[in-house]
Design a protein around this motif. Structure first.
Motif, mmCIF file in Angstrom:
data_model
loop_
_atom_site.group_PDB
_atom_site.id
_atom_site.type_symbol
_atom_site.label_atom_id
_atom_site.label_comp_id
_atom_site.label_asym_id
_atom_site.label_seq_id
_atom_site.Cartn_x
_atom_site.Cartn_y
_atom_site.Cartn_z
ATOM 1 N N ASP A 122 0.833 -1.209 0.000
ATOM 2 C CA ASP A 122 0.000 0.000 0.000
ATOM 3 C C ASP A 122 0.872 1.265 0.000
ATOM 4 O O ASP A 122 0.627 2.188 -0.778
ATOM 5 N N ALA A 123 1.867 1.289 0.880
ATOM 6 C CA ALA A 123 2.715 2.477 1.004
ATOM 7 C C ALA A 123 3.496 2.745 -0.283
ATOM 8 O O ALA A 123 3.580 3.889 -0.738
ATOM 9 N N ILE A 124 4.067 1.709 -0.862
ATOM 10 C CA ILE A 124 4.858 1.880 -2.089
ATOM 11 C C ILE A 124 3.962 2.313 -3.239
ATOM 12 O O ILE A 124 4.312 3.214 -4.008
ATOM 13 N N ALA A 125 2.797 1.675 -3.372
ATOM 14 C CA ALA A 125 1.867 2.029 -4.457
ATOM 15 C C ALA A 125 1.422 3.484 -4.341
ATOM 16 O O ALA A 125 1.381 4.201 -5.348
ATOM 17 N N THR A 126 1.119 3.910 -3.135
ATOM 18 C CA THR A 126 0.673 5.287 -2.920
ATOM 19 C C THR A 126 1.789 6.273 -3.249
ATOM 20 O O THR A 126 1.576 7.246 -3.976
ATOM 21 N N LYS A 127 2.978 6.005 -2.734
ATOM 22 C CA LYS A 127 4.118 6.906 -2.969
ATOM 23 C C LYS A 127 4.490 6.976 -4.449
ATOM 24 O O LYS A 127 4.780 8.052 -4.972
ATOM 25 N N ALA A 128 4.456 5.829 -5.143
ATOM 26 C CA ALA A 128 4.873 5.772 -6.550
ATOM 27 C C ALA A 128 3.741 6.109 -7.520
ATOM 28 O O ALA A 128 3.983 6.248 -8.720
ATOM 29 N N GLY A 129 2.514 6.220 -7.018
ATOM 30 C CA GLY A 129 1.390 6.527 -7.909
ATOM 31 C C GLY A 129 1.005 5.359 -8.800
ATOM 32 O O GLY A 129 0.595 5.561 -9.942
ATOM 33 N N ILE A 130 1.134 4.140 -8.278
ATOM 34 C CA ILE A 130 0.796 2.943 -9.047
ATOM 35 C C ILE A 130 -0.576 2.447 -8.599
ATOM 36 O O ILE A 130 -0.773 2.122 -7.430
ATOM 37 N N ALA A 131 -1.510 2.395 -9.528
ATOM 38 C CA ALA A 131 -2.839 1.862 -9.236
ATOM 39 C C ALA A 131 -2.733 0.340 -9.194
ATOM 40 O O ALA A 131 -2.277 -0.285 -10.148
ATOM 41 N N VAL A 132 -3.138 -0.265 -8.079
ATOM 42 C CA VAL A 132 -3.121 -1.723 -7.941
ATOM 43 C C VAL A 132 -4.570 -2.177 -7.833
ATOM 44 O O VAL A 132 -5.323 -1.652 -7.004
ATOM 45 N N MET A 133 -4.943 -3.124 -8.683
ATOM 46 C CA MET A 133 -6.316 -3.608 -8.645
ATOM 47 C C MET A 133 -6.401 -5.085 -8.947
ATOM 48 O O MET A 133 -5.535 -5.649 -9.608
ATOM 49 N N GLY A 134 -7.440 -5.702 -8.419
ATOM 50 C CA GLY A 134 -7.734 -7.092 -8.700
ATOM 51 C C GLY A 134 -8.870 -7.169 -9.699
ATOM 52 O O GLY A 134 -9.799 -6.370 -9.639
ATOM 53 N N ILE A 135 -8.771 -8.099 -10.630
ATOM 54 C CA ILE A 135 -9.861 -8.307 -11.584
ATOM 55 C C ILE A 135 -10.109 -9.792 -11.749
ATOM 56 O O ILE A 135 -9.199 -10.609 -11.611
ATOM 57 N N SER A 136 -11.340 -10.102 -12.044
ATOM 58 C CA SER A 136 -11.695 -11.493 -12.308
ATOM 59 C C SER A 136 -11.555 -11.760 -13.792
ATOM 60 O O SER A 136 -11.342 -10.841 -14.579
ATOM 61 N N GLU A 137 -11.692 -13.021 -14.178
ATOM 62 C CA GLU A 137 -11.549 -13.370 -15.589
ATOM 63 C C GLU A 137 -12.595 -12.716 -16.453
ATOM 64 O O GLU A 137 -12.365 -12.433 -17.611
ATOM 65 N N ASP A 138 -13.769 -12.451 -15.918
ATOM 66 C CA ASP A 138 -14.821 -11.818 -16.700
ATOM 67 C C ASP A 138 -14.656 -10.311 -16.598
ATOM 68 O O ASP A 138 -15.061 -9.705 -15.625
ATOM 69 N N VAL A 139 -14.049 -9.714 -17.613
ATOM 70 C CA VAL A 139 -13.787 -8.283 -17.578
ATOM 71 C C VAL A 139 -14.620 -7.529 -18.598
ATOM 72 O O VAL A 139 -14.343 -6.381 -18.899
ATOM 73 N N THR A 140 -15.662 -8.143 -19.115
ATOM 74 C CA THR A 140 -16.532 -7.467 -20.062
ATOM 75 C C THR A 140 -17.064 -6.189 -19.439
ATOM 76 O O THR A 140 -17.609 -6.205 -18.341
ATOM 77 N N GLY A 141 -16.887 -5.085 -20.120
ATOM 78 C CA GLY A 141 -17.389 -3.816 -19.615
ATOM 79 C C GLY A 141 -16.545 -3.213 -18.505
ATOM 80 O O GLY A 141 -16.994 -2.319 -17.811
ATOM 81 N N LEU A 142 -15.335 -3.676 -18.328
ATOM 82 C CA LEU A 142 -14.469 -3.200 -17.255
ATOM 83 C C LEU A 142 -14.286 -1.688 -17.298
ATOM 84 O O LEU A 142 -14.405 -1.005 -16.303
ATOM 85 N N VAL A 143 -14.020 -1.153 -18.470
ATOM 86 C CA VAL A 143 -13.729 0.281 -18.593
ATOM 87 C C VAL A 143 -14.929 1.113 -18.180
ATOM 88 O O VAL A 143 -14.815 2.033 -17.385
ATOM 89 N N THR A 144 -16.115 0.777 -18.657
ATOM 90 C CA THR A 144 -17.277 1.606 -18.353
ATOM 91 C C THR A 144 -17.786 1.358 -16.942
ATOM 92 O O THR A 144 -18.260 2.268 -16.295
ATOM 93 N N SER A 145 -17.662 0.135 -16.433
ATOM 94 C CA SER A 145 -18.235 -0.150 -15.127
ATOM 95 C C SER A 145 -17.375 0.341 -13.972
ATOM 96 O O SER A 145 -17.881 0.593 -12.898
ATOM 97 N N ARG A 146 -16.094 0.474 -14.140
ATOM 98 C CA ARG A 146 -15.241 0.856 -13.013
ATOM 99 C C ARG A 146 -14.637 2.241 -13.130
ATOM 100 O O ARG A 146 -14.136 2.769 -12.171
ATOM 101 N N SER A 147 -14.641 2.814 -14.295
ATOM 102 C CA SER A 147 -13.924 4.079 -14.458
ATOM 103 C C SER A 147 -14.736 5.278 -14.032
ATOM 104 O O SER A 147 -14.190 6.350 -13.807
ATOM 105 N N GLY A 148 -16.058 5.131 -13.960
ATOM 106 C CA GLY A 148 -16.869 6.305 -13.610
ATOM 107 C C GLY A 148 -16.777 7.331 -14.712
ATOM 108 O O GLY A 148 -16.956 7.035 -15.870
ATOM 109 N N ARG A 149 -16.435 8.533 -14.338
ATOM 110 C CA ARG A 149 -16.294 9.602 -15.331
ATOM 111 C C ARG A 149 -14.951 9.500 -16.024
ATOM 112 O O ARG A 149 -14.029 8.893 -15.546
ATOM 113 N N ASP A 150 -14.843 10.178 -17.146
ATOM 114 C CA ASP A 150 -13.548 10.255 -17.865
ATOM 115 C C ASP A 150 -12.562 11.078 -17.096
ATOM 116 O O ASP A 150 -12.815 11.980 -16.432
#
Length: 150
Positions: A122-150
């Protein structure tokens, strides 16, 4: 210690990280099915590095060099992987290598990847500005469902 689905730490993943996550997950699953490696680094829909015998950190270094601060690491399990004996893992060393390589995001397979040293990650990701996320195999619609606004 298994990765949950969704944002884990660091900044909120932007739309390009999500696009690369979706693309990278498909590629990583195909590569892992061939028993080549379980990690890819992608940028803007282009594969920059594929993990082979040298391991994840070397793939991160190669991909980071080519990605010029915008690469995304995607790490998955192999199809049919025996999770009792061989589980994909990220930890502080992975994040430190990713920070040195200038990666923008790390995407790991939810429910099938261990996160070791979570507070340090957590500390390294925050300091370095690296987004860390978990995703499942079903990623259909990932961009629209998780990104919110542009």
């Amino acid at each position: 210690h298994l990765a949950p689905d969704g944002p884990i730490c660091g900044p909120k993943p932007d739309k390009q990280v999500l696009r690369d996550a979706e693309f990278g997950l498909r590629i990583a699953k195909e590569v892992s099915a061939l028993d080549i490696g379980q990690t890819v680094v992608v940028r803007n829909g282009t594969v920059l590095a594929v993990e082979a015998f040298e391991g994840t950190n070397e793939a991160i270094r190669r991909g980071g060099k080519l990605g010029k601060g915008k690469g995304v690491l995607v790490k998955v399990s192999k199809p049919g992987q025996d999770m009792r004996f061989d589980v994909p893992v990220i930890g502080p060393a992975t994040l430190e290598t990713a920070a040195e390589a200038g990666l923008k995001g790390i995407v790991i397979e939810a429910g099938r990847t261990l996160i070791l040293g979570r507070e340090e990650v957590d500390a390294i990701a925050t300091k370095a500005g690296i987004a860390v996320m978990g995703i499942s195999e079903d990623v259909t619609g990932l961009v629209t469902s998780r990104s919110g606004r542009d």
